[in-house]
Design an enzyme around this catalytic site. Sequence first.
Site, PDB file in Angstrom:
ATOM      1  N   ALA A  65       0.860  -1.174   0.000  1.00  0.00           N
ATOM      2  CA  ALA A  65       0.000   0.000   0.000  1.00  0.00           C
ATOM      3  C   ALA A  65       0.900   1.229   0.000  1.00  0.00           C
ATOM      4  O   ALA A  65       2.071   1.144   0.366  1.00  0.00           O
ATOM      5  CB  ALA A  65      -0.897  -0.021   1.228  1.00  0.00           C
ATOM      6  N   GLY A 108       0.531  -4.861   0.970  1.00  0.00           N
ATOM      7  CA  GLY A 108      -0.643  -4.880   0.106  1.00  0.00           C
ATOM      8  C   GLY A 108      -0.390  -5.548  -1.235  1.00  0.00           C
ATOM      9  O   GLY A 108      -1.314  -6.072  -1.853  1.00  0.00           O
TER      10      GLY A 108
HETATM   11  C1  HXC Z   1       5.066   4.383  -1.236  1.00  0.00           C
HETATM   12  C2  HXC Z   1       6.984   3.394  -2.050  1.00  0.00           C
HETATM   13  C3  HXC Z   1       6.592   2.152  -1.482  1.00  0.00           C
HETATM   14  C4  HXC Z   1       5.356   2.104  -0.770  1.00  0.00           C
HETATM   15  C5  HXC Z   1       8.482   1.891  -2.481  1.00  0.00           C
HETATM   16  N1  HXC Z   1       8.139   3.187  -2.654  1.00  0.00           N
HETATM   17  N2  HXC Z   1       7.552   1.247  -1.765  1.00  0.00           N
HETATM   18  N3  HXC Z   1       6.209   4.494  -1.929  1.00  0.00           N
HETATM   19  N4  HXC Z   1       4.651   3.241  -0.684  1.00  0.00           N
HETATM   20  N5  HXC Z   1       4.910   0.965  -0.229  1.00  0.00           N
HETATM   21  C6  HXC Z   1       8.882   4.207  -3.366  1.00  0.00           C
HETATM   22  C7  HXC Z   1      10.110   4.630  -2.605  1.00  0.00           C
HETATM   23  O1  HXC Z   1       9.780   5.573  -1.611  1.00  0.00           O
HETATM   24  C8  HXC Z   1      10.957   5.218  -3.697  1.00  0.00           C
HETATM   25  O2  HXC Z   1      10.487   6.511  -3.996  1.00  0.00           O
HETATM   26  C9  HXC Z   1      10.639   4.334  -4.904  1.00  0.00           C
HETATM   27  O3  HXC Z   1       9.379   3.691  -4.591  1.00  0.00           O
HETATM   28  C10 HXC Z   1      11.673   3.240  -5.112  1.00  0.00           C
HETATM   29  O4  HXC Z   1      11.839   2.538  -3.891  1.00  0.00           O
HETATM   30  P1  HXC Z   1      13.268   2.286  -3.205  1.00  0.00           P
HETATM   31  O5  HXC Z   1      13.009   2.023  -1.758  1.00  0.00           O
HETATM   32  O6  HXC Z   1      14.217   3.371  -3.566  1.00  0.00           O
HETATM   33  O7  HXC Z   1      13.719   0.942  -3.944  1.00  0.00           O
HETATM   34  P2  HXC Z   1      14.668  -0.217  -3.383  1.00  0.00           P
HETATM   35  O8  HXC Z   1      15.828   0.376  -2.658  1.00  0.00           O
HETATM   36  O9  HXC Z   1      14.907  -1.101  -4.544  1.00  0.00           O
HETATM   37  O10 HXC Z   1      13.791  -0.994  -2.292  1.00  0.00           O
HETATM   38  C11 HXC Z   1      12.636  -1.722  -2.673  1.00  0.00           C
HETATM   39  C12 HXC Z   1      11.792  -2.101  -1.424  1.00  0.00           C
HETATM   40  C13 HXC Z   1      11.500  -0.807  -0.612  1.00  0.00           C
HETATM   41  C14 HXC Z   1      12.540  -3.110  -0.581  1.00  0.00           C
HETATM   42  C15 HXC Z   1      10.504  -2.754  -1.931  1.00  0.00           C
HETATM   43  O11 HXC Z   1      10.974   0.197  -1.494  1.00  0.00           O
HETATM   44  C16 HXC Z   1      10.510  -1.019   0.491  1.00  0.00           C
HETATM   45  O12 HXC Z   1      10.832  -1.568   1.553  1.00  0.00           O
HETATM   46  N6  HXC Z   1       9.263  -0.548   0.311  1.00  0.00           N
HETATM   47  C17 HXC Z   1       8.232  -0.612   1.295  1.00  0.00           C
HETATM   48  C18 HXC Z   1       7.738  -2.016   1.468  1.00  0.00           C
HETATM   49  C19 HXC Z   1       6.643  -2.085   2.513  1.00  0.00           C
HETATM   50  O13 HXC Z   1       6.877  -1.812   3.693  1.00  0.00           O
HETATM   51  N7  HXC Z   1       5.463  -2.430   2.080  1.00  0.00           N
HETATM   52  C20 HXC Z   1       4.342  -2.545   2.953  1.00  0.00           C
HETATM   53  C21 HXC Z   1       3.590  -1.271   2.910  1.00  0.00           C
HETATM   54  S1  HXC Z   1       2.327  -1.255   4.124  1.00  0.00           S
HETATM   55  P3  HXC Z   1      11.478   7.772  -4.114  1.00  0.00           P
HETATM   56  O14 HXC Z   1      10.546   8.925  -4.342  1.00  0.00           O
HETATM   57  O15 HXC Z   1      12.258   7.819  -2.859  1.00  0.00           O
HETATM   58  O16 HXC Z   1      12.322   7.410  -5.321  1.00  0.00           O
HETATM   59  C22 HXC Z   1       1.093  -2.087   3.447  1.00  0.00           C
HETATM   60  C23 HXC Z   1      -0.030  -2.169   4.365  1.00  0.00           C
HETATM   61  C24 HXC Z   1      -1.285  -2.740   3.820  1.00  0.00           C
HETATM   62  O17 HXC Z   1       1.111  -2.550   2.355  1.00  0.00           O
HETATM   63  C25 HXC Z   1      -2.347  -2.724   4.833  1.00  0.00           C
HETATM   64  C26 HXC Z   1      -2.084  -2.184   6.175  1.00  0.00           C
HETATM   65  C27 HXC Z   1      -1.829  -0.711   6.256  1.00  0.00           C
END
Ligand code: HXC
Length: 257
Positions: A65, A108
């Site tokens: 998400a 998500g």
């Molecule tokens: C918003 C996101 C995002 C997310 C990545 N981005 N995931 N933006 N929401 N979930 C954005 C980053 O901020 C970044 O933007 C760009 O995408 C590229 O990501 P990087 O982190 O630079 O890439 P990388 O180093 O390759 O790492 C990939 C990754 C990491 C390991 C997937 O992005 C990550 O950990 N993302 C979050 C994963 C996560 O926690 N997901 C769960 C979300 S909560 P910029 O602008 O900086 O370039 C969820 C909850 C659902 O899903 C229901 C309950 C609430």
Amino acid sequence: STYENILLERHGRVGVITLNRPEALNALNDALMHDVVAAATSLDRDTRIGAIIITGSERAFAAGADIKEMAPQTYMDMYAADWFAGWADLAAVRTPVIAAVAGHALGGGCELAMLCDFILAADTAKFGQPEIKLGVIPGIGGSQRLTRAIGKAKAMEMILTGRTMGAEEAERCGLVARIVPAADLLADALATATAIASRSLPIALLAKEAVNAAFETTLAEGIRFERRLFHSTFATEDQKEGMAAFVEKRTPAFTNR
Ligand code: HXC
């Protein structure tokens, strides 16, 4: 297409929805959810479409998400908007839906994949529910669907630690149907979807309904439901055609009647 966050294509009788927010690794914001749900429900209403594929990019199916969109929300914002409830309309789609997953399927993103009927995984796929690291828990069905898919021990460990699992572990524990080399993922998903769409659509809908009943009812009720649906297939022309074609050693020509 009229969608800003997805691409929508038709390949014969298969509809392909490609998540398309590369700048955010396909993070699922509200606008993207509405696009996916609108596209999937329109494909579902189109009786020429016999299967749907949901896919992302090589790097990410979806990295969760949208954390930036969620960060400032209050409890009452979440409650009033019934945040994520819109995904239920995707779960209600009757047409078979395949998730073709490469790269990150986190939070998500993992939940969206599990909301589909089955997952085809590229060897690069990574699944996880890392919400706990953000101070939240899964919110699009992850605590329920992951537990049903892989059992309590692994689901608890995944959700409490937030660790990711690779494609091989995901296949071993039953989260994904099959692993495919990343370069072949879309071609394989299209071949699989085309095979599904080449059969009788109403019979496929009954089959999906029968399997889904296994998650909603007792064994005895599920078997009773299956038998009733099975009997009802004999009211279709496609049952007559399918069995006649077998006896006559030819390919059946299903008419969805
Ligand atoms: C918003 C996101 C995002 C997310 C990545 N981005 N995931 N933006 N929401 N979930 C954005 C980053 O901020 C970044 O933007 C760009 O995408 C590229 O990501 P990087 O982190 O630079 O890439 P990388 O180093 O390759 O790492 C990939 C990754 C990491 C390991 C997937 O992005 C990550 O950990 N993302 C979050 C994963 C996560 O926690 N997901 C769960 C979300 S909560 P910029 O602008 O900086 O370039 C969820 C909850 C659902 O899903 C229901 C309950 C609430």
